[in-house]
Design an enzyme around this catalytic site. Structure first.
Site, short mmCIF file in Angstrom:
data_model
loop_
_atom_site.label_atom_id
_atom_site.label_comp_id
_atom_site.label_asym_id
_atom_site.label_seq_id
_atom_site.Cartn_x
_atom_site.Cartn_y
_atom_site.Cartn_z
N PRO A 101 -7.63 1.48 35.96
CA PRO A 101 -7.45 0.82 36.25
C PRO A 101 -7.84 -0.65 35.15
O PRO A 101 -9.12 -1.18 34.81
CB PRO A 101 -7.47 0.10 37.56
N GLY A 103 -9.07 -4.39 34.45
CA GLY A 103 -9.96 -5.41 35.03
C GLY A 103 -10.26 -5.36 36.07
O GLY A 103 -10.70 -6.40 36.80
N LEU A 106 -14.27 -1.06 36.01
CA LEU A 106 -14.25 0.64 35.30
C LEU A 106 -14.36 0.83 34.17
O LEU A 106 -14.05 2.09 34.05
CB LEU A 106 -13.20 1.40 36.53
N SER A 108 -12.58 -0.26 30.98
CA SER A 108 -10.86 -0.37 30.48
C SER A 108 -11.32 -0.86 29.53
O SER A 108 -11.24 0.01 28.40
CB SER A 108 -10.03 -0.72 31.02
N SER A 109 -12.19 -2.57 29.16
CA SER A 109 -12.14 -2.33 27.79
C SER A 109 -13.03 -2.25 26.95
O SER A 109 -13.21 -2.02 26.10
CB SER A 109 -12.28 -4.22 28.09
N ALA A 111 -13.55 1.42 27.25
CA ALA A 111 -13.17 2.24 26.65
C ALA A 111 -12.39 1.95 25.51
O ALA A 111 -11.80 3.08 24.78
CB ALA A 111 -12.20 3.37 27.17
N ASP A 152 -21.37 -0.32 28.37
CA ASP A 152 -20.00 -0.29 29.04
C ASP A 152 -19.17 1.09 27.77
O ASP A 152 -18.87 2.12 27.69
CB ASP A 152 -18.35 -1.37 29.18
O1 PMV Z 1 -17.37 -5.65 33.91
P1 PMV Z 1 -18.42 -5.25 34.59
O2 PMV Z 1 -17.38 -5.69 35.68
O3 PMV Z 1 -18.51 -3.64 34.29
O4 PMV Z 1 -19.17 -5.13 34.59
C1 PMV Z 1 -20.32 -5.54 33.25
C2 PMV Z 1 -21.62 -5.10 34.09
C3 PMV Z 1 -22.38 -6.25 34.39
O5 PMV Z 1 -23.84 -5.85 34.71
C4 PMV Z 1 -22.34 -7.85 35.35
C5 PMV Z 1 -22.42 -7.73 32.47
C6 PMV Z 1 -22.61 -6.45 31.26
O6 PMV Z 1 -22.52 -6.90 30.36
O7 PMV Z 1 -23.50 -5.08 31.42
#
Ligand code: PMV
Length: 315
Positions: A101, A103, A106, A108-109, A111, A152
């Site tokens: 999903p 925003g 999880l 998505s950006s 990946a 991420d």
């Molecule tokens: O974009 P999210 O909801 O996966 O949050 C990222 C995690 C944070 O620690 C809040 C920001 C980061 O850059 O690590």
């Protein structure tokens, strides 16, 4: 001959340490069995053109690189950036579809960034070099999020579960059974929440230092003593509340779950988005029943610790 490359990479859950990871602390993150898929076809003809189909949001673009005259959405700017980075001259057709999903925190950006770099990297050199791809994917992530911690793109590239800080990453064998993702349905902005925490840190230096250190202690204890995970979820959630990224709707959901001995916490930036819950023996329907007055959007049980970026045979 046209050349086709298909890749996929997973979304993620931050188990512990979100926000603190922005300030150099360790976080615990796992990849999840929801993936983003990208197909790149390089046409033979010499034409600086990119055709893009984003299936999940039903959007198509045809970008003439010799005649850029619009301000495109960030994902399109990212594609143009990578096309130019690899100094291509041929027409590219790119298709994207995703189970993750958008925003919801999880990944998505992340990946998207990893698959984008992955496709062009393989086109250029025929291999997957995780280190190179991850580094460039971080630059793409910066287009989306300013100066993210890099958690991420790193988990989406390498997969499995990781202890991650800005200067360190280590794979660990960490799996949680009965882990549910509860989507609060409340829209959230990572940038807004990261800015909010920055303000809190600037205005409360001693207190925030202590909270960030305590979050890191939570993370370390999750790894060393997984049997304490329930208390550690509660502790980490309290610390996230202390730095101001919870909200009344989230507190109410967590309270309702706690009354039924289910520990839950924010995952990701907070302010909305998703929570993770250790559901023990509860079924999805039982939890939906418990939370029927909390207007949640969905509950999903997911597999954790899956493979990172990989090539696929079909799109
Ligand atoms: O974009 P999210 O909801 O996966 O949050 C990222 C995690 C944070 O620690 C809040 C920001 C980061 O850059 O690590």
């Amino acid at each position: 001959m046209n050349k086709t490359i298909i890749v996929s990479s997973p979304g993620k859950l931050i188990i512990g340490g979100e926000h603190a990871v922005v300030y150099g602390r360790r976080a615990l993150v796992t990849s999840i069995g929801m993936r983003l898929y990208m197909q790149l076809i390089e046409e033979e003809q010499d034409k600086k053109l990119i055709n893009i189909s984003l299936h999940d949001i039903n959007k198509d673009y045809s970008i003439d690189l010799l005649n850029l005259n619009e301000l495109y959405p960030i994902e399109i700017q990212a594609i143009i950036f990578i096309y130019n980075y690899f100094k291509l001259n041929n027409q590219i057709n790119l298709q994207v579809r995703s189970d993750i999903p958008i925003g919801a925190g999880l990944g998505s950006s992340g990946a998207f960034s990893v698959c984008l770099v992955g496709c062009f990297y393989i086109l250029n050199s025929n291999i997957i070099n995780q280190e190179d791809i991850n580094q460039l994917a971080y630059k793409v992530e910066c287009l989306f999020h300013g100066t993210p911690s890099g958690i991420d793109n790193t988990i989406s590239t390498y997969g499995q579960s990781l202890i991650y800080s800005r200067t360190f990453k280590k794979h660990i064998n960490f799996r949680l059974s009965n882990l549910a993702i509860i989507d609060t349905g409340i829209p959230k902005s990572t940038k807004k929440m990261v800015d909010l925490v920055r303000l809190f840190v600037e205005n409360n230096q001693i207190q925030s230092e202590q909270i960030l250190n305590n979050i890191e202690i939570c993370v370390d204890t999750m790894i060393e003593h997984p049997e304490q995970i329930n208390q550690l979820f509660q502790r980490n959630q309290q610390l996230l509340k202390d730095i101001g990224v919870s909200r009344i709707e989230i507190d109410n959901i967590i309270q309702k779950l706690a009354e039924n001995n289910i520990s839950a916490k924010i995952t990701g930036a907070g302010g909305g988005g998703c929570l993770i819950a250790l559901t023990s023996t509860f079924t999805k329907n039982e939890i939906l029943e418990l939370l029927k007055e909390n207007n949640i959007k969905s509950i999903e049980f997911v597999e954790c610790g899956v493979e990172g970026l990989r090539e696929e045979q079909t799109f």
